[in-house]
Write a protein that holds these residues in place. Sequence first.
Motif, PDB file in Angstrom:
ATOM      1  N   PHE A  23       0.833  -1.201   0.000  1.00  0.00           N
ATOM      2  CA  PHE A  23       0.000   0.000   0.000  1.00  0.00           C
ATOM      3  C   PHE A  23       0.871   1.255   0.000  1.00  0.00           C
ATOM      4  N   LEU A  24       0.455   2.266  -0.756  1.00  0.00           N
ATOM      5  CA  LEU A  24       1.235   3.501  -0.901  1.00  0.00           C
ATOM      6  C   LEU A  24       1.073   4.406   0.321  1.00  0.00           C
ATOM      7  N   ASP A  25       1.772   4.057   1.373  1.00  0.00           N
ATOM      8  CA  ASP A  25       1.739   4.819   2.614  1.00  0.00           C
ATOM      9  C   ASP A  25       2.913   5.805   2.646  1.00  0.00           C
ATOM     10  N   MET A  26       4.122   5.296   2.808  1.00  0.00           N
ATOM     11  CA  MET A  26       5.380   6.045   2.797  1.00  0.00           C
ATOM     12  C   MET A  26       5.580   6.971   3.998  1.00  0.00           C
ATOM     13  N   ARG A  27       4.782   6.827   5.032  1.00  0.00           N
ATOM     14  CA  ARG A  27       4.992   7.634   6.236  1.00  0.00           C
ATOM     15  C   ARG A  27       5.999   6.967   7.157  1.00  0.00           C
ATOM     16  N   TYR A  28       6.895   7.760   7.735  1.00  0.00           N
ATOM     17  CA  TYR A  28       7.791   7.245   8.760  1.00  0.00           C
ATOM     18  C   TYR A  28       7.014   7.002  10.051  1.00  0.00           C
ATOM     19  N   SER A  29       5.988   7.797  10.273  1.00  0.00           N
ATOM     20  CA  SER A  29       5.186   7.689  11.487  1.00  0.00           C
ATOM     21  C   SER A  29       3.711   7.676  11.120  1.00  0.00           C
ATOM     22  N   ALA A  30       2.948   6.838  11.807  1.00  0.00           N
ATOM     23  CA  ALA A  30       1.508   6.773  11.559  1.00  0.00           C
ATOM     24  C   ALA A  30       0.817   8.068  11.949  1.00  0.00           C
ATOM     25  N   ASN A  31       1.496   8.925  12.699  1.00  0.00           N
ATOM     26  CA  ASN A  31       0.925  10.203  13.117  1.00  0.00           C
ATOM     27  C   ASN A  31       1.114  11.306  12.079  1.00  0.00           C
ATOM     28  N   ASN A  32       1.774  10.970  10.979  1.00  0.00           N
ATOM     29  CA  ASN A  32       2.082  11.968   9.956  1.00  0.00           C
ATOM     30  C   ASN A  32       0.848  12.619   9.351  1.00  0.00           C
ATOM     31  N   GLY A  33      -0.196  11.819   9.158  1.00  0.00           N
ATOM     32  CA  GLY A  33      -1.388  12.345   8.506  1.00  0.00           C
ATOM     33  C   GLY A  33      -1.449  11.917   7.057  1.00  0.00           C
ATOM     34  N   ILE A  34      -0.860  12.689   6.167  1.00  0.00           N
ATOM     35  CA  ILE A  34      -0.974  12.443   4.735  1.00  0.00           C
ATOM     36  C   ILE A  34      -0.133  11.256   4.291  1.00  0.00           C
ATOM     37  N   THR A  35      -0.658  10.497   3.345  1.00  0.00           N
ATOM     38  CA  THR A  35       0.060   9.354   2.772  1.00  0.00           C
ATOM     39  C   THR A  35       0.360   9.604   1.298  1.00  0.00           C
ATOM     40  N   ALA A  36       1.243   8.786   0.752  1.00  0.00           N
ATOM     41  CA  ALA A  36       1.515   8.868  -0.687  1.00  0.00           C
ATOM     42  C   ALA A  36       0.263   8.524  -1.488  1.00  0.00           C
ATOM     43  N   TRP A  37      -0.560   7.619  -0.962  1.00  0.00           N
ATOM     44  CA  TRP A  37      -1.810   7.248  -1.627  1.00  0.00           C
ATOM     45  C   TRP A  37      -2.710   8.460  -1.830  1.00  0.00           C
ATOM     46  N   GLU A  38      -2.804   9.309  -0.825  1.00  0.00           N
ATOM     47  CA  GLU A  38      -3.638  10.505  -0.943  1.00  0.00           C
ATOM     48  C   GLU A  38      -3.100  11.467  -1.992  1.00  0.00           C
ATOM     49  N   ILE A  39      -1.782  11.633  -2.016  1.00  0.00           N
ATOM     50  CA  ILE A  39      -1.177  12.516  -3.011  1.00  0.00           C
ATOM     51  C   ILE A  39      -1.448  11.989  -4.415  1.00  0.00           C
ATOM     52  N   VAL A  40      -1.175  10.714  -4.636  1.00  0.00           N
ATOM     53  CA  VAL A  40      -1.315  10.110  -5.956  1.00  0.00           C
ATOM     54  C   VAL A  40      -2.761  10.115  -6.433  1.00  0.00           C
ATOM     55  N   ASN A  41      -3.690   9.906  -5.517  1.00  0.00           N
ATOM     56  CA  ASN A  41      -5.089   9.742  -5.922  1.00  0.00           C
ATOM     57  C   ASN A  41      -5.959  10.989  -5.825  1.00  0.00           C
ATOM     58  N   TYR A  42      -5.496  12.028  -5.116  1.00  0.00           N
ATOM     59  CA  TYR A  42      -6.372  13.180  -4.922  1.00  0.00           C
ATOM     60  C   TYR A  42      -5.727  14.544  -5.192  1.00  0.00           C
ATOM     61  N   TRP A  43      -4.414  14.624  -5.168  1.00  0.00           N
ATOM     62  CA  TRP A  43      -3.810  15.938  -5.355  1.00  0.00           C
ATOM     63  C   TRP A  43      -3.923  16.377  -6.810  1.00  0.00           C
ATOM     64  N   PRO A  44      -4.031  17.698  -7.034  1.00  0.00           N
ATOM     65  CA  PRO A  44      -4.109  18.218  -8.404  1.00  0.00           C
ATOM     66  C   PRO A  44      -2.876  17.834  -9.224  1.00  0.00           C
ATOM     67  N   GLU A  45      -3.073  17.710 -10.516  1.00  0.00           N
ATOM     68  CA  GLU A  45      -1.988  17.301 -11.409  1.00  0.00           C
ATOM     69  C   GLU A  45      -0.767  18.208 -11.282  1.00  0.00           C
ATOM     70  N   GLU A  46      -0.994  19.513 -11.195  1.00  0.00           N
ATOM     71  CA  GLU A  46       0.132  20.452 -11.115  1.00  0.00           C
ATOM     72  C   GLU A  46       0.935  20.269  -9.833  1.00  0.00           C
ATOM     73  N   ASP A  47       0.268  19.906  -8.756  1.00  0.00           N
ATOM     74  CA  ASP A  47       0.976  19.657  -7.494  1.00  0.00           C
ATOM     75  C   ASP A  47       1.850  18.404  -7.590  1.00  0.00           C
ATOM     76  N   ILE A  48       1.342  17.389  -8.280  1.00  0.00           N
ATOM     77  CA  ILE A  48       2.134  16.175  -8.480  1.00  0.00           C
ATOM     78  C   ILE A  48       3.339  16.467  -9.364  1.00  0.00           C
ATOM     79  N   VAL A  49       3.133  17.277 -10.409  1.00  0.00           N
ATOM     80  CA  VAL A  49       4.251  17.691 -11.264  1.00  0.00           C
ATOM     81  C   VAL A  49       5.317  18.394 -10.434  1.00  0.00           C
ATOM     82  N   PHE A  50       4.885  19.301  -9.559  1.00  0.00           N
ATOM     83  CA  PHE A  50       5.827  20.042  -8.704  1.00  0.00           C
ATOM     84  C   PHE A  50       6.660  19.088  -7.856  1.00  0.00           C
ATOM     85  N   ILE A  51       5.998  18.114  -7.235  1.00  0.00           N
ATOM     86  CA  ILE A  51       6.692  17.149  -6.374  1.00  0.00           C
ATOM     87  C   ILE A  51       7.721  16.353  -7.168  1.00  0.00           C
TER      88      ILE A  51
END
Length: 287
Positions: free
Chosen positions: A122-150
Amino acid sequence: MHVPVLKEEVLRFLDIKPNKNFIDCTAGEGGHTLAILGLNGPKGRVLAIDRDVRNISLVKEKAKEMGFGNRLVAVNGNYIDIESIVERYNFRDVSGIVFDLGLSSWHIDESGRGFTFTKNEFLDMRYSANNGITAWEIVNYWPEEDIVFILLNYGEENMARKIAKDIVAIRKVKKIDKSNELSEIVYRVTKSRKASARVFQALRIAVNDELENVSTVLPLAFNIIKPGGRLAVISFHSLEDRIVKKFFKDSKANILTKKPIIPSVEELKINPRSRSAKLRALIKPKQ
């Protein structure tokens, strides 16, 4: 098996002496922490910080087995909170601080958090479960331009725009859940597994705020070290190393590593994952 990177070099540049206190801001599985504890007795202490509660528990257990338990202060937390952690545990008279900014072998091999494109996790990628955001959220919900920036800024990936476009197109049909699914998307666009490594690095950096955290913590650590104390930082990619190099230059400290120290041929044979490591060290002016 956990193998601390550039261990002997870190110990040498930190100049470990009996009864001196040190901080390991990235304790991991305890390689550097335990090595320091082996040299700074009988009264010297080590404050070990790590974002992953699993690592902190492991370091405590190892230190106890080795007879160092009473000299270890192990804290589950983020190193950007170093000032409040030092205050809370009254950890003073600090002779040196070490940062190993690399991803541990455990995170890659055993954590199941999707850090590597070679596994089906699963696309988690957090060092800590308390981090909040996961890689899954970025990949599946962030705007295309934000992903390009990353991908451009954290992975230095030249085909970032095409990769982001395909990610957005595919997620409209089906969510991208697993690391191997993302890797296949990247490979179809780039025909390169190295591109997958860059994309996964970029997402990991974004999820964990790695570059911002490094920029924030270095001056804090420098202020905590007593005059004449030492700071040692191991980085693993050019983005981190640029930040470290600039801070060292701007600090006006005595830089011990005119060029970064890299692993020896012998170390690379034992630990191939250390190949990207670069160690920089300085001494804080005595004022």
